[in-house]
Motif scaffolding. Structure first.
Motif, mmCIF file in Angstrom:
data_model
loop_
_atom_site.group_PDB
_atom_site.id
_atom_site.type_symbol
_atom_site.label_atom_id
_atom_site.label_comp_id
_atom_site.label_asym_id
_atom_site.label_seq_id
_atom_site.Cartn_x
_atom_site.Cartn_y
_atom_site.Cartn_z
ATOM 1 N N GLU A 1 0.884 -1.328 -0.112
ATOM 2 C CA GLU A 1 -0.010 -0.188 -0.046
ATOM 3 C C GLU A 1 0.916 1.103 0.046
ATOM 4 O O GLU A 1 1.842 1.372 0.755
ATOM 5 C CB GLU A 1 -0.854 0.068 1.261
ATOM 6 C CG GLU A 1 -1.872 -1.134 1.377
ATOM 7 C CD GLU A 1 -2.739 -1.225 2.476
ATOM 8 O OE1 GLU A 1 -3.977 -1.101 2.543
ATOM 9 O OE2 GLU A 1 -2.055 -1.319 3.634
ATOM 10 N N TYR A 2 0.578 2.278 -0.934
ATOM 11 C CA TYR A 2 1.458 3.301 -0.996
ATOM 12 C C TYR A 2 1.011 4.497 -1.510
ATOM 13 O O TYR A 2 -0.375 4.586 -1.989
ATOM 14 C CB TYR A 2 2.684 2.907 -1.965
ATOM 15 C CG TYR A 2 2.189 2.155 -3.169
ATOM 16 C CD1 TYR A 2 2.182 2.795 -4.305
ATOM 17 C CD2 TYR A 2 2.173 0.766 -3.085
ATOM 18 C CE1 TYR A 2 1.809 2.311 -5.495
ATOM 19 C CE2 TYR A 2 1.791 0.109 -4.145
ATOM 20 C CZ TYR A 2 1.526 0.648 -5.262
ATOM 21 O OH TYR A 2 1.097 0.180 -6.423
ATOM 22 N N ARG B 1 -6.693 6.218 4.423
ATOM 23 C CA ARG B 1 -5.658 5.160 3.652
ATOM 24 C C ARG B 1 -4.957 5.657 2.658
ATOM 25 O O ARG B 1 -5.061 6.610 1.993
ATOM 26 C CB ARG B 1 -6.830 4.122 3.145
ATOM 27 C CG ARG B 1 -7.874 3.639 3.950
ATOM 28 C CD ARG B 1 -8.702 2.680 3.387
ATOM 29 N NE ARG B 1 -9.905 1.910 4.197
ATOM 30 C CZ ARG B 1 -9.682 0.959 5.020
ATOM 31 N NH1 ARG B 1 -8.710 0.208 5.083
ATOM 32 N NH2 ARG B 1 -11.033 0.596 5.713
ATOM 33 N N PRO B 2 -3.974 4.767 2.428
ATOM 34 C CA PRO B 2 -3.124 5.262 1.142
ATOM 35 C C PRO B 2 -3.926 5.034 -0.112
ATOM 36 O O PRO B 2 -4.799 4.410 -0.168
ATOM 37 C CB PRO B 2 -1.872 3.827 0.973
ATOM 38 C CG PRO B 2 -2.007 3.439 2.632
ATOM 39 C CD PRO B 2 -3.600 3.764 3.105
ATOM 40 N N GLU C 1 -1.807 -10.154 -10.328
ATOM 41 C CA GLU C 1 -0.977 -9.082 -9.443
ATOM 42 C C GLU C 1 -1.217 -7.877 -10.331
ATOM 43 O O GLU C 1 -1.004 -7.496 -11.416
ATOM 44 C CB GLU C 1 0.405 -9.375 -9.418
ATOM 45 C CG GLU C 1 0.950 -8.598 -8.318
ATOM 46 C CD GLU C 1 2.360 -8.636 -8.102
ATOM 47 O OE1 GLU C 1 3.092 -7.734 -8.355
ATOM 48 O OE2 GLU C 1 2.952 -9.786 -8.112
ATOM 49 N N GLU C 2 -2.195 -7.011 -9.399
ATOM 50 C CA GLU C 2 -2.580 -5.827 -10.169
ATOM 51 C C GLU C 2 -2.530 -4.652 -9.168
ATOM 52 O O GLU C 2 -2.461 -4.976 -7.917
ATOM 53 C CB GLU C 2 -4.034 -5.764 -10.332
ATOM 54 C CG GLU C 2 -4.356 -6.402 -11.827
ATOM 55 C CD GLU C 2 -5.792 -6.513 -12.138
ATOM 56 O OE1 GLU C 2 -6.345 -5.459 -12.713
ATOM 57 O OE2 GLU C 2 -6.514 -7.287 -11.830
ATOM 58 N N GLU C 3 -2.243 -3.343 -9.672
ATOM 59 C CA GLU C 3 -2.166 -2.317 -9.056
ATOM 60 C C GLU C 3 -3.619 -1.666 -9.264
ATOM 61 O O GLU C 3 -4.087 -1.316 -10.136
ATOM 62 C CB GLU C 3 -1.131 -1.039 -9.298
ATOM 63 C CG GLU C 3 -1.100 0.253 -8.744
ATOM 64 C CD GLU C 3 -0.164 1.112 -9.232
ATOM 65 O OE1 GLU C 3 1.242 0.837 -8.991
ATOM 66 O OE2 GLU C 3 -0.355 2.195 -10.012
ATOM 67 N N PHE C 4 -4.032 -0.951 -8.153
ATOM 68 C CA PHE C 4 -5.559 -0.078 -8.127
ATOM 69 C C PHE C 4 -4.948 1.181 -7.293
ATOM 70 O O PHE C 4 -4.332 1.353 -6.369
ATOM 71 C CB PHE C 4 -6.368 -0.973 -7.384
ATOM 72 C CG PHE C 4 -7.015 -2.306 -7.922
ATOM 73 C CD1 PHE C 4 -7.820 -2.131 -9.328
ATOM 74 C CD2 PHE C 4 -6.356 -3.492 -8.004
ATOM 75 C CE1 PHE C 4 -8.133 -3.164 -9.831
ATOM 76 C CE2 PHE C 4 -6.818 -4.745 -8.431
ATOM 77 C CZ PHE C 4 -7.783 -4.509 -9.351
ATOM 78 N N SER C 5 -5.887 1.954 -7.774
ATOM 79 C CA SER C 5 -5.726 3.522 -6.990
ATOM 80 C C SER C 5 -7.126 3.993 -6.769
ATOM 81 O O SER C 5 -7.944 3.652 -7.421
ATOM 82 C CB SER C 5 -4.760 4.333 -7.823
ATOM 83 O OG SER C 5 -5.354 4.546 -9.111
ATOM 84 N N GLY C 6 -7.091 5.312 -5.966
ATOM 85 C CA GLY C 6 -8.202 6.076 -5.832
ATOM 86 C C GLY C 6 -9.459 5.149 -5.095
ATOM 87 O O GLY C 6 -9.049 4.339 -4.265
ATOM 88 N N MET C 7 -10.413 5.404 -5.497
ATOM 89 C CA MET C 7 -11.762 4.928 -5.055
ATOM 90 C C MET C 7 -11.722 3.330 -5.092
ATOM 91 O O MET C 7 -12.270 2.766 -4.062
ATOM 92 C CB MET C 7 -12.982 5.566 -5.621
ATOM 93 C CG MET C 7 -13.351 6.917 -5.222
ATOM 94 S SD MET C 7 -13.816 6.732 -3.395
ATOM 95 C CE MET C 7 -12.679 8.138 -2.947
ATOM 96 N N THR C 8 -11.321 2.719 -6.187
ATOM 97 C CA THR C 8 -11.044 1.178 -6.280
ATOM 98 C C THR C 8 -10.220 0.584 -5.157
ATOM 99 O O THR C 8 -10.541 -0.350 -4.443
ATOM 100 C CB THR C 8 -10.849 0.737 -7.549
ATOM 101 O OG1 THR C 8 -11.693 1.274 -8.731
ATOM 102 C CG2 THR C 8 -10.766 -0.466 -7.543
ATOM 103 N N ALA C 9 -8.959 1.425 -5.081
ATOM 104 C CA ALA C 9 -8.277 0.810 -4.008
ATOM 105 C C ALA C 9 -8.905 0.941 -2.693
ATOM 106 O O ALA C 9 -8.762 0.156 -1.888
ATOM 107 C CB ALA C 9 -6.978 1.496 -4.006
ATOM 108 N N ARG C 10 -9.584 1.936 -2.304
ATOM 109 C CA ARG C 10 -10.308 2.193 -1.016
ATOM 110 C C ARG C 10 -11.342 1.161 -0.857
ATOM 111 O O ARG C 10 -11.405 0.565 0.192
ATOM 112 C CB ARG C 10 -11.104 3.481 -0.748
ATOM 113 C CG ARG C 10 -11.579 3.702 0.303
ATOM 114 C CD ARG C 10 -12.158 5.181 0.873
ATOM 115 N NE ARG C 10 -10.817 6.124 0.954
ATOM 116 C CZ ARG C 10 -10.153 6.215 1.895
ATOM 117 N NH1 ARG C 10 -10.779 5.722 3.009
ATOM 118 N NH2 ARG C 10 -9.134 7.041 2.156
#
Length: 182
Positions: free
Chosen positions: A86-87, A109-110, A126-135
């Motif tokens: 998480e970053y 949250r990051p 293996e995926e990267e998610f960001s923003g609302m999807t990450a939350r």
């Protein structure tokens, strides 16, 4: 099949979920979880929230994405997920939970994460998610670890929700969806 949502106070919400045996056919359960989530107007649902202590959650973050933001939502299942990292910048956003109706709180949250998981056909990703999807993913992943968003509250904020939590655990709350009380 639409399941009742487990209410705050049920011990399953505080237990760490167990891995699903690789290759097990859980497509029916995933379909039911999406139906249950949609019936309750949610954007994510973890298996412990339907009284199943399995490492499985579903998300549909499309409803959280603001038009024109450039962010992409997802609708998918995550089987035996592991957050690898998480970053990014930490930010605050008001969260709620189907298991804890009528309580919302600002949670920090990051903004990004990398996660490893199986899809419903048992393909490893293996995926990267960001923003609302990450939350949404972080919130649902916490359920698999036995962590609720209210566990992040401190001091006065935590004391302020205590009475409402007692009402929820006793079934003294009205929702538009079926709930299973402790």
């Amino acid at each position: 099949m639409i399941y009742p949502i487990v209410a705050y106070g049920n011990p399953i919400l505080k237990k760490e979920a167990v891995e699903i045996n690789e290759g097990e056919d859980i497509k029916g359960l995933i379909k039911d979880m999406f139906e249950t989530m949609e019936k309750a107007s949610g954007v994510g649902l973890a298996a412990p929230q339907i009284n199943k202590g399995l490492r499985l959650f579903v998300v549909d973050s499309n409803l959280m994405i603001e038009e024109g933001s450039g962010e992409k939502g997802v609708r998918q299942a995550f089987i035996n997920p592991i957050i690898l990292d998480e970053y990014g910048e930490e930010y605050s956003f008001e969260e709620g939970c189907l298991s804890i109706p009528e309580i919302r709180a600002e949670i920090i949250r990051p903004e990004k994460l990398t996660i490893e998981y199986f899809d419903e056909d048992w393909n490893l990703h293996e995926e990267e998610f960001s923003g609302m999807t990450a939350r949404v993913i972080q919130h649902e992943y916490d359920h698999l670890e036995g962590i609720l968003f209210i566990d992040y509250l401190k001091g006065l904020k935590k004391r302020m929700v205590k009475g409402k939590l007692m009402e929820i655990s006793k079934g003294k709350i009205a929702t538009d969806y079926r709930m299973l009380y402790p």
